[in-house]
Design a protein around this motif. Structure first.
Motif, PDB file in Angstrom:
ATOM      1  N   LEU A 200      22.180 -17.568  16.101  1.00 25.33           N
ATOM      2  CA  LEU A 200      20.843 -17.861  16.610  1.00 25.33           C
ATOM      3  C   LEU A 200      20.103 -16.593  17.026  1.00 25.33           C
ATOM      4  CD1 LEU A 200      18.741 -20.003  17.396  1.00 25.33           C
ATOM      5  CD2 LEU A 200      19.790 -20.071  19.664  1.00 25.33           C
ATOM      6  N   ALA A 201      20.812 -15.645  17.629  1.00 28.30           N
ATOM      7  CA  ALA A 201      20.154 -14.426  18.110  1.00 28.30           C
ATOM      8  C   ALA A 201      19.427 -13.710  16.976  1.00 28.30           C
ATOM      9  CB  ALA A 201      21.181 -13.499  18.759  1.00 28.30           C
ATOM     10  N   GLY A 202      20.045 -13.641  15.800  1.00 26.29           N
ATOM     11  CA  GLY A 202      19.411 -12.980  14.675  1.00 26.29           C
ATOM     12  C   GLY A 202      18.253 -13.771  14.111  1.00 26.29           C
ATOM     13  N   HIS A 203      18.415 -15.069  13.974  1.00 28.12           N
ATOM     14  CA  HIS A 203      17.362 -15.886  13.391  1.00 28.12           C
ATOM     15  C   HIS A 203      16.183 -16.063  14.339  1.00 28.12           C
ATOM     16  CE1 HIS A 203      20.711 -17.676  10.708  1.00 28.12           C
ATOM     17  NE2 HIS A 203      20.106 -16.685  10.090  1.00 28.12           N
ATOM     18  N   ALA A 204      16.419 -16.066  15.647  1.00 19.31           N
ATOM     19  CA  ALA A 204      15.321 -16.221  16.601  1.00 19.31           C
ATOM     20  C   ALA A 204      14.349 -15.053  16.517  1.00 19.31           C
ATOM     21  CB  ALA A 204      15.867 -16.350  18.022  1.00 19.31           C
ATOM     22  N   GLY A 205      14.817 -13.895  16.025  1.00 23.12           N
ATOM     23  CA  GLY A 205      13.932 -12.753  15.876  1.00 23.12           C
ATOM     24  C   GLY A 205      12.808 -12.980  14.877  1.00 23.12           C
ATOM     25  N   LEU A 206      12.887 -14.048  14.075  1.00 31.73           N
ATOM     26  CA  LEU A 206      11.836 -14.353  13.109  1.00 31.73           C
ATOM     27  C   LEU A 206      10.624 -15.020  13.743  1.00 31.73           C
ATOM     28  CD1 LEU A 206      14.131 -15.794  10.281  1.00 31.73           C
ATOM     29  CD2 LEU A 206      13.073 -13.522  10.342  1.00 31.73           C
ATOM     30  N   LEU A 207      10.686 -15.327  15.041  1.00 31.82           N
ATOM     31  CA  LEU A 207       9.618 -16.076  15.700  1.00 31.82           C
ATOM     32  C   LEU A 207       8.579 -15.197  16.377  1.00 31.82           C
ATOM     33  CD1 LEU A 207      11.772 -18.866  17.440  1.00 31.82           C
ATOM     34  CD2 LEU A 207      10.432 -19.074  15.336  1.00 31.82           C
ATOM     35  N   GLY A 208       8.712 -13.876  16.290  1.00 31.16           N
ATOM     36  CA  GLY A 208       7.924 -13.003  17.153  1.00 31.16           C
ATOM     37  C   GLY A 208       6.484 -12.783  16.781  1.00 31.16           C
ATOM     38  N   SER A 209       6.053 -13.214  15.622  1.00 33.41           N
ATOM     39  CA  SER A 209       4.678 -12.959  15.185  1.00 33.41           C
ATOM     40  C   SER A 209       3.777 -14.152  15.461  1.00 33.41           C
ATOM     41  CB  SER A 209       4.663 -12.644  13.684  1.00 33.41           C
ATOM     42  OG  SER A 209       3.352 -12.656  13.172  1.00 33.41           O
ATOM     43  N   PRO A 210       2.551 -13.917  15.942  1.00 34.18           N
ATOM     44  CA  PRO A 210       1.620 -15.050  16.092  1.00 34.18           C
ATOM     45  C   PRO A 210       1.405 -15.803  14.786  1.00 34.18           C
ATOM     46  CG  PRO A 210       0.771 -13.109  17.222  1.00 34.18           C
ATOM     47  CD  PRO A 210       1.978 -12.657  16.446  1.00 34.18           C
ATOM     48  N   ALA A 211       1.520 -15.114  13.642  1.00 35.29           N
ATOM     49  CA  ALA A 211       1.340 -15.790  12.365  1.00 35.29           C
ATOM     50  C   ALA A 211       2.390 -16.867  12.144  1.00 35.29           C
ATOM     51  CB  ALA A 211       1.404 -14.769  11.229  1.00 35.29           C
ATOM     52  N   VAL A 212       3.559 -16.713  12.754  1.00 31.71           N
ATOM     53  CA  VAL A 212       4.631 -17.708  12.631  1.00 31.71           C
ATOM     54  C   VAL A 212       4.377 -18.885  13.565  1.00 31.71           C
ATOM     55  CG1 VAL A 212       7.117 -18.095  12.835  1.00 31.71           C
ATOM     56  CG2 VAL A 212       6.262 -15.890  12.029  1.00 31.71           C
ATOM     57  N   LEU A 213       3.857 -18.610  14.739  1.00 31.03           N
ATOM     58  CA  LEU A 213       3.746 -19.624  15.779  1.00 31.03           C
ATOM     59  C   LEU A 213       2.448 -20.413  15.713  1.00 31.03           C
ATOM     60  CD1 LEU A 213       5.102 -17.478  18.757  1.00 31.03           C
ATOM     61  CD2 LEU A 213       6.367 -19.145  17.385  1.00 31.03           C
ATOM     62  N   GLU A 214       1.434 -19.862  15.067  1.00 31.57           N
ATOM     63  CA  GLU A 214       0.132 -20.507  15.042  1.00 31.57           C
ATOM     64  C   GLU A 214      -0.099 -21.235  13.719  1.00 31.57           C
ATOM     65  OE1 GLU A 214      -2.351 -17.316  17.826  1.00 31.57           O
ATOM     66  OE2 GLU A 214      -2.531 -17.261  15.643  1.00 31.57           O
ATOM     67  N   GLU A 215      -0.901 -22.269  13.773  1.00 33.66           N
ATOM     68  CA  GLU A 215      -1.395 -22.906  12.557  1.00 33.66           C
ATOM     69  C   GLU A 215      -2.692 -22.211  12.180  1.00 33.66           C
ATOM     70  OE1 GLU A 215      -1.410 -27.453  11.194  1.00 33.66           O
ATOM     71  OE2 GLU A 215      -3.041 -27.010  12.590  1.00 33.66           O
ATOM     72  N   ARG A 216      -2.839 -21.814  10.920  1.00 33.10           N
ATOM     73  CA  ARG A 216      -4.021 -21.090  10.465  1.00 33.10           C
ATOM     74  C   ARG A 216      -4.875 -21.985   9.570  1.00 33.10           C
ATOM     75  NH1 ARG A 216      -3.132 -15.483  11.153  1.00 33.10           N
ATOM     76  NH2 ARG A 216      -2.089 -15.304  13.183  1.00 33.10           N
ATOM     77  N   ALA A 217      -6.144 -21.611   9.416  1.00 36.65           N
ATOM     78  CA  ALA A 217      -7.082 -22.392   8.609  1.00 36.65           C
ATOM     79  C   ALA A 217      -7.730 -21.498   7.558  1.00 36.65           C
ATOM     80  CB  ALA A 217      -8.140 -23.031   9.494  1.00 36.65           C
ATOM     81  N   PRO A 218      -6.966 -21.072   6.532  1.00 34.40           N
ATOM     82  CA  PRO A 218      -7.555 -20.222   5.483  1.00 34.40           C
ATOM     83  C   PRO A 218      -8.518 -21.033   4.624  1.00 34.40           C
ATOM     84  CG  PRO A 218      -5.345 -20.871   4.863  1.00 34.40           C
ATOM     85  CD  PRO A 218      -5.563 -21.397   6.250  1.00 34.40           C
ATOM     86  N   SER A 219      -9.654 -20.433   4.309  1.00 30.16           N
ATOM     87  CA  SER A 219     -10.623 -21.130   3.461  1.00 30.16           C
ATOM     88  C   SER A 219     -10.624 -20.596   2.037  1.00 30.16           C
ATOM     89  CB  SER A 219     -12.029 -21.015   4.058  1.00 30.16           C
ATOM     90  OG  SER A 219     -12.417 -19.651   4.184  1.00 30.16           O
ATOM     91  N   THR A 220     -10.091 -19.391   1.831  1.00 31.82           N
ATOM     92  CA  THR A 220     -10.034 -18.813   0.492  1.00 31.82           C
ATOM     93  C   THR A 220      -8.634 -18.259   0.242  1.00 31.82           C
ATOM     94  OG1 THR A 220     -10.681 -16.595   1.213  1.00 31.82           O
ATOM     95  CG2 THR A 220     -12.454 -18.130   0.659  1.00 31.82           C
ATOM     96  N   VAL A 221      -8.368 -17.937  -1.013  1.00 34.17           N
ATOM     97  CA  VAL A 221      -7.095 -17.316  -1.361  1.00 34.17           C
ATOM     98  C   VAL A 221      -6.940 -15.975  -0.645  1.00 34.17           C
ATOM     99  CG1 VAL A 221      -5.808 -16.292  -3.276  1.00 34.17           C
ATOM    100  CG2 VAL A 221      -6.900 -18.518  -3.560  1.00 34.17           C
TER     101      VAL A 221
END
Length: 388
Positions: A200-221
């Motif tokens: 878990l310690a290694g995999h939990a390190g993947l959570l550190g970016s806001p891009a991972v934690l937030e839902e985004r609303a892209p309108s274009t590619v």
């Protein structure tokens, strides 16, 4: 390394282990612990109270008398977000079918809400707060938890995080905090991270970016490429190529919402919700997201298949095949013995799924599947893989 949330005969006094679990997870329990079980199935309902108001020493005495030689701790969400559930259960449990023998099952729970030194839930407003909560889990893990230096920038939406521990896995469930406070852990989750306890310690390190934690609303590619680039930077993947001018300006389906939905043993799953359309899913190793998510920058992957024209439908199938597989696709259809070329599949779809909105459903694992492939006889699975 020994898992601190498991006990086996020979590890030391059971009462001492129960005291330690109580200190870390249960906290003070004036009303003690309850032992529930069942002696017969289905003659008695599961959950019969065998004893209540017990101190850890008395629990240890009861379990020892029953011959229990292995225990582990499992946690789950409660009806209210702030009231998670804690249970101590035997490592091995009998498989009781309708004709099973009279074997006693024993589960131990605190009478009150768990409130130990290690919190089972957390309220997260920034990645730095999540890092702090994860650090407090260290006493529960075989190898501990490293300290993470994550940004203190506020997230677009506060999250509630819950530790869900199973026999062989640990899950971290993140969900919008407002929904969690209102509906408990039955509220829709934003992201699930799953791992073995010792990893878990290694995999939990993947959570550190806001891009991972937030839902985004892209309108274009182009917007989507920026989000994927943030994921790649946070996960140590290579850079995401910029889409061309025309491809970058291509609009995504109306009200597209992009999010990381699940991370399991280092593999990530991305979900795209669209107004009035089914979701699009993509999956692959987090450390290689710039490779397997690259097909998402092809506008055709987000489009519905053109209806009515065999030629246009064939061209669309060829485009998505090249985008995802890097070359021509061989398409397999449930019930058909041989794979089909794009033109053959186009003819089959027009004949068997008239009027259906066909689109890419899943990308990953060296293939793609189509959604909307329903025939008069029912749903069929259509899968594309690289032609040999």
């Amino acid at each position: 390394m020994r898992d601190p949330l498991e006990w086996r005969a020979g590890d030391g006094p059971l009462a001492a282990w129960l005291e330690l679990v109580g200190e870390r997870l249960a906290g003070p329990q004036p009303d003690g612990y309850v032992v529930r079980g069942d002696v017969r199935w289905p003659d008695q309902p599961y959950g019969v109270v065998l004893a209540g108001g017990l101190a850890p020493a008395a629990v240890a005495e009861l379990l020892t008398a029953e011959g229990v030689d292995g225990l582990y701790v499992r946690t789950s969400g409660g009806r209210r977000f702030a009231e998670p559930h804690l249970e101590i259960a035997p490592t091995t449990e009998p498989d009781l079918g309708p004709d099973g023998p009279g074997v006693r099952i024993l589960h131990v729970t605190p009478a009150g809400v768990p409130a130990g030194t290690v919190p089972l839930v957390g309220r997260i407003k920034a990645p730095a707060e999540l890092a702090g909560w994860l650090g407090r889990l260290s006493p529960l893990l075989p190898g501990g938890m490293p300290g993470f230096e994550w940004p203190g920038t506020a997230l677009a939406e506060p999250l509630g995080v819950t530790l869900l521990r199973r026999r062989d896995t640990v899950l971290l469930s993140l969900q919008p905090l407002a929904a969690a406070e209102r509906s408990g852990t039955d509220a829709a989750f934003r992201l699930i991270l799953g791992s073995r306890a010792d990893a878990l310690a290694g995999h939990a390190g993947l959570l550190g970016s806001p891009a991972v934690l937030e839902e985004r609303a892209p309108s274009t590619v182009r917007d989507l490429a920026r989000w994927l680039g943030e994921l790649a930077a946070g996960w140590g993947s290579g850079p995401v190529p910029r889409p061309g001018l025309l491809a970058g300006a291509a609009p995504l389906p109306r009200a597209t919402r992009a999010s990381v939905r699940r991370i399991e043993d280092g593999e990530a799953e991305l979900m795209f919700r669209r107004h009035g359309r089914p979701e699009l899913w993509a999956r692959g190793p987090a450390s290689e997201v710039s490779r397997w998510a690259l097909p998402l920058l092809e506008p055709a992957v987000h489009e519905e298949a053109p209806a009515g024209s065999p030629r246009r439908l064939t061209a669309w199938l060829e485009r998505v095949g090249r985008a995802v597989l890097g070359g021509p696709a061989a398409w397999t259809v449930d019930g058909l013995a041989a794979p089909l070329a794009a033109a053959e599949l186009a003819g089959w779809l027009l004949a068997h799924c008239p009027g259906r909105a066909v689109a890419v459903d899943r990308v990953g694992g060296g293939g793609l599947t189509l959604g909307g492939t329903r025939t008069p006889a029912g749903w069929v699975t259509v899968t594309g893989r690289r032609a040999r």
